[in-house]
Scaffold this motif. Structure first.
Motif, PDB file in Angstrom:
ATOM      1  N   ARG B 203      -2.068  18.430 -46.886  1.00 17.01           N
ATOM      2  CA  ARG B 203      -2.435  18.629 -45.480  1.00 17.01           C
ATOM      3  C   ARG B 203      -1.731  19.859 -44.920  1.00 17.01           C
ATOM      4  O   ARG B 203      -1.279  19.871 -43.784  1.00 17.01           O
ATOM      5  N   ILE B 204      -1.656  20.900 -45.741  1.00 19.32           N
ATOM      6  CA  ILE B 204      -0.961  22.116 -45.344  1.00 19.32           C
ATOM      7  C   ILE B 204      -1.554  22.675 -44.047  1.00 19.32           C
ATOM      8  O   ILE B 204      -2.767  22.849 -43.943  1.00 19.32           O
ATOM      9  N   PHE B 205      -0.692  22.913 -43.079  1.00 24.83           N
ATOM     10  CA  PHE B 205      -1.054  23.535 -41.790  1.00 24.83           C
ATOM     11  C   PHE B 205      -2.021  22.702 -40.949  1.00 24.83           C
ATOM     12  O   PHE B 205      -2.670  23.224 -40.063  1.00 24.83           O
ATOM     13  N   MET B 206      -2.119  21.400 -41.237  1.00 29.37           N
ATOM     14  CA  MET B 206      -3.085  20.621 -40.470  1.00 29.37           C
ATOM     15  C   MET B 206      -2.488  19.966 -39.235  1.00 29.37           C
ATOM     16  O   MET B 206      -3.170  19.227 -38.525  1.00 29.37           O
ATOM     17  N   GLY B 207      -1.220  20.238 -38.957  1.00 28.10           N
ATOM     18  CA  GLY B 207      -0.662  19.815 -37.677  1.00 28.10           C
ATOM     19  C   GLY B 207       0.187  18.565 -37.735  1.00 28.10           C
ATOM     20  O   GLY B 207      -0.074  17.654 -38.516  1.00 28.10           O
ATOM     21  N   ALA B 220      -7.213  28.358 -41.347  1.00 25.35           N
ATOM     22  CA  ALA B 220      -8.148  29.428 -40.991  1.00 25.35           C
ATOM     23  C   ALA B 220      -9.414  28.841 -40.354  1.00 25.35           C
ATOM     24  O   ALA B 220      -9.944  29.386 -39.386  1.00 25.35           O
ATOM     25  N   THR B 221      -9.874  27.710 -40.897  1.00 22.88           N
ATOM     26  CA  THR B 221     -11.088  27.097 -40.349  1.00 22.88           C
ATOM     27  C   THR B 221     -10.921  26.808 -38.866  1.00 22.88           C
ATOM     28  O   THR B 221     -11.780  27.115 -38.044  1.00 22.88           O
ATOM     29  N   GLU B 222      -9.781  26.211 -38.516  1.00 17.99           N
ATOM     30  CA  GLU B 222      -9.562  25.814 -37.132  1.00 17.99           C
ATOM     31  C   GLU B 222      -9.324  27.040 -36.239  1.00 17.99           C
ATOM     32  O   GLU B 222      -9.858  27.123 -35.136  1.00 17.99           O
ATOM     33  N   LEU B 223      -8.520  27.993 -36.708  1.00 15.02           N
ATOM     34  CA  LEU B 223      -8.253  29.167 -35.869  1.00 15.02           C
ATOM     35  C   LEU B 223      -9.547  29.942 -35.613  1.00 15.02           C
ATOM     36  O   LEU B 223      -9.779  30.426 -34.506  1.00 15.02           O
ATOM     37  N   ASN B 224     -10.405  30.030 -36.608  1.00 15.09           N
ATOM     38  CA  ASN B 224     -11.677  30.723 -36.412  1.00 15.09           C
ATOM     39  C   ASN B 224     -12.602  29.934 -35.484  1.00 15.09           C
ATOM     40  O   ASN B 224     -13.271  30.502 -34.639  1.00 15.09           O
ATOM     41  N   ARG B 225     -12.608  28.611 -35.645  1.00 12.96           N
ATOM     42  CA  ARG B 225     -13.427  27.804 -34.743  1.00 12.96           C
ATOM     43  C   ARG B 225     -13.010  28.026 -33.285  1.00 12.96           C
ATOM     44  O   ARG B 225     -13.840  28.138 -32.383  1.00 12.96           O
ATOM     45  N   GLN B 226     -11.672  28.153 -33.084  1.00 12.78           N
ATOM     46  CA  GLN B 226     -11.180  28.343 -31.721  1.00 12.78           C
ATOM     47  C   GLN B 226     -11.390  29.771 -31.209  1.00 12.78           C
ATOM     48  O   GLN B 226     -11.079  30.061 -30.060  1.00 12.78           O
ATOM     49  N   GLY B 227     -11.869  30.642 -32.069  1.00 16.51           N
ATOM     50  CA  GLY B 227     -12.143  32.005 -31.629  1.00 16.51           C
ATOM     51  C   GLY B 227     -10.922  32.912 -31.566  1.00 16.51           C
ATOM     52  O   GLY B 227     -10.890  33.866 -30.792  1.00 16.51           O
ATOM     53  N   TRP B 228      -9.901  32.617 -32.368  1.00 21.98           N
ATOM     54  CA  TRP B 228      -8.759  33.536 -32.441  1.00 21.98           C
ATOM     55  C   TRP B 228      -9.186  34.821 -33.149  1.00 21.98           C
ATOM     56  O   TRP B 228     -10.048  34.799 -34.022  1.00 21.98           O
ATOM     57  N   THR B 229      -8.591  35.948 -32.748  1.00 24.29           N
ATOM     58  CA  THR B 229      -8.877  37.239 -33.371  1.00 24.29           C
ATOM     59  C   THR B 229      -7.541  37.904 -33.669  1.00 24.29           C
ATOM     60  O   THR B 229      -6.483  37.404 -33.251  1.00 24.29           O
ATOM     61  N   TYR B 230      -7.624  39.036 -34.351  1.00 25.80           N
ATOM     62  CA  TYR B 230      -6.381  39.771 -34.594  1.00 25.80           C
ATOM     63  C   TYR B 230      -5.683  40.070 -33.274  1.00 25.80           C
ATOM     64  O   TYR B 230      -4.485  39.857 -33.115  1.00 25.80           O
ATOM     65  N   ARG B 231      -6.462  40.522 -32.275  1.00 22.59           N
ATOM     66  CA  ARG B 231      -5.836  40.904 -30.999  1.00 22.59           C
ATOM     67  C   ARG B 231      -5.170  39.729 -30.312  1.00 22.59           C
ATOM     68  O   ARG B 231      -4.054  39.844 -29.808  1.00 22.59           O
TER      69      ARG B 231
END
Lengths: 175, 409
Positions: B203-207, B220-231
């Motif tokens: 469960r690496i990085f699953m909270g 990565a799946t969750e951060l992308n779903r939330q719309g995180w970007t490099y900026r």
């Protein structure tokens, strides 16, 4: 637009038709002409705009009128700095003990933070009246009550010392 | 006589000037200083108001209280007598000179740190000014107060392996993987613990909940779903504040001591790994976030009365004063833990940099009833996130039970 009512220094206010996005301090200043409460930072940091809310169980608490909109005071009993002094039949104004102590201690100069400082100290004294503390807790309780209030003139020492003197002289507040 | 000579300040300066070895060492010290920042050693090894790296910070663990140790160059009280090998063993394997280390020291992550980085770190720590500060006694419960028992913990949970780059991923991505999994020890907080308090490898990085806050899912799946970007990640890690909200709890501390110091290329590497973008898109814009406010709902009435003064009538926030609720990553976590925790306890004023500070987020534990809190939380989730499941009273009670009384930071 919604309707709001509350009591202010014992007087029934409203129902008022207001935009519910109106800050309480704006209601006091612009709609009720009560300008004793001062607007400082506008983001809940400086505490100048602190007012008192009296709860039904007899306790009182401080609330900031800049970050809370009028809805947070709907149906509540509110006191502001204008509500502390009384006028005697002779017309003479009698300040509250906190106000008198601050004047005697030369606690304030420009007066901007005073509304908040008076209200926070008043709530503290009312708390101590309900639940007296040990004498050695006086200093820490004053610090807790006033520590977030920002003052740019006389500094904090004179407020602190005036309030400490008042509490020490009011024996029913501590054992 | 000899002693006198070598202690003479002038002669020491001369010695410094003429010794090429010391010059070479200087670079190692500089690199080591940066690595110590990546590893966030000071966050745990410096007590509030204490001398740098003199230890003494208290950790409340499930087994009792534990203190970090003096890792300055003091010969008896610090680690001045550690050899490079001793230092390596402590960092990677949790073997201290005086016995096994408790896993509060994140050696499970540091196991990945390269030989070169360890020797640079070593060079740095050997010149950190010695602090004449004794280590504190720990107050741990049986059986955790026997260091010997930690060997069993190590068998169960610790399997030190050097970092292996992921084949067919670019160098920057692998550098990111190395930092995040190793020195950055992100998994110590963001990965669920097993029953023996080791990191759950499935469960690496699953909270997980840590110190009364939820270190959320950062896969990565969750951060992308939330719309995180490099900026937005860069803003968050540099300033603690981005279009997706602010940081608090352990993450705020990590950013202040450690992450804000990342070089630009390391920041890109970390983002590339976290977002799983082999080719990092540095110009990507934060996607339009959902806003669907029902202005006739009881939730909106509460929001207007108590929250809109700072967070804006439409949840738009006030730049540099209060984060927007629109697009806010805390609200958009599947687990409502942090939304509830922040509402109950508030967040103390935090200074993010010389030019950026936030006032307090007030706590509403005594001002709002449970029913009002739930109405408000569910209003926020419905209005600004894709999380459709309503939060229940049971969840509210569970979260409250996991928050210490002094959790306003």
């Amino acid at each position: 637009m919604s309707t709001f009512s509350f009591t202010l220094n014992g007087e029934q206010i409203g129902p008022l038709e207001l935009d519910s996005d109106t800050a309480m301090i704006e209601v006091l200043h612009e709609y009720l002409n009560m300008t004793g409460t001062k607007f400082g930072c506008g983001i809940g940091v400086c505490r100048a705009c602190t007012v008192i809310v009296d709860n039904d169980d007899g306790t009182s608490e401080v609330m900031r009128s800049c970050i809370n909109n009028v809805g947070a005071f709907n149906g509540k009993k509110v006191r502001t700095v204008e509500g502390h002094a009384t006028t005697k039949a002779s017309g003479e104004v009698q300040l509250s003990p906190v106000q008198q102590a601050y004047i005697e201690g030369y606690a304030f100069q420009c007066g901007w933070c005073t509304s908040g400082m008076v209200n926070a100290a008043t709530v503290l004294i009312e708390q101590l009246r309900r639940e007296p503390i040990k004498k050695n807790q006086i200093e820490s309780r004053i610090e807790e009550a006033l520590e977030h209030h920002i003052c740019r003139c006389t500094g904090y020492k004179k407020y602190y010392e005036s309030l400490k003197k008042l509490i020490e002289e009011t024996e029913e507040l501590w054992t | 006589m000899k002693k006198f000579l070598s202690n003479h300040p002038l002669l020491m300066v001369v010695a410094l000037l003429v010794s090429p070895q010391l010059w070479a060492n200087d670079d190692a010290v500089k690199r080591g200083e940066y690595i110590a920042k990546l590893g966030d050693c000071s966050a745990c090894h410096t007590a509030p108001e204490g001398q740098a790296y003199a230890g003494g910070l208290k950790f409340a663990t499930p087994f009792g209280e534990l203190y970090s140790t003096n890792i300055t160059s003091h010969k008896d009280k610090g680690i001045g007598d550690y050899s490079l090998q001793d230092f390596k063993d402590a960092l990677r394997e949790g073997k201290g000179k005086h016995g096994r280390l408790y896993p509060a020291m994140p050696f499970t992550s540091y196991a990945l740190v390269s030989d070169q980085d360890i020797s640079d770190l070593y060079a740095y720590f050997m010149q950190v000014p010695a602090a004449d500060v004794d280590n504190k006694d720990n107050d741990l419960n049986f059986p955790a107060n026997f260091r010997f028992g930690l060997i069993f913990w190590s068998w169960l949970n610790h399997d030190p392996q050097p970092f292996k780059p992921i084949a067919n991923k670019p160098e920057a991505y692998n550098r990111g993987a190395y930092i995040v999994n190793g020195l950055g020890h992100c998994g110590e907080c963001h990965t669920t613990r097993t029953k023996t308090f080791g990191i759950d490898k499935d469960r690496i990085f699953m909270g997980q909940v840590i110190d009364g806050k939820y270190a959320p899912n950062i896969t990565a799946t969750e951060l992308n779903r939330q719309g995180w970007t490099y900026r937005s990640l860069n803003d968050l890690f540099r300033e603690g504040y981005s279009s997706k909200g602010t940081t608090f709890g352990g993450m705020f501390t990590l950013i202040s001591h450690s992450m804000q110091h990342l070089t630009e290329s390391d920041m890109k590497a970390v983002a590339s790994y976290l977002l799983d973008q082999a080719e990092l898109d540095v110009d990507a814009k934060t996607p339009q976030a959902k806003v669907s406010i029902d202005e006739t709902s009881p939730g909106y009435e509460l929001y207007e009365a108590h929250c809109a003064g700072c967070h804006g009538g439409q949840g738009q926030g006030v730049p540099n004063v209060a984060p927007a609720m629109v697009g806010n990553a805390t609200l958009d976590q599947n687990h409502p833990f942090n939304t509830v925790a922040v509402l109950l306890k508030g967040i103390e004023p935090q200074r993010y940099s010389y030019v950026r500070a936030f006032g307090e987020m007030p706590g509403y534990e005594t001002r709002l009833t449970d029913a009002q809190l739930l109405t408000l939380v569910n209003f926020l989730r419905e209005s600004f996130t894709e999380q459709s499941e309503p939060v229940t009273q049971q969840q509210l009670d569970d979260i409250r039970d996991q928050i210490p009384d002094n959790a306003a930071h």
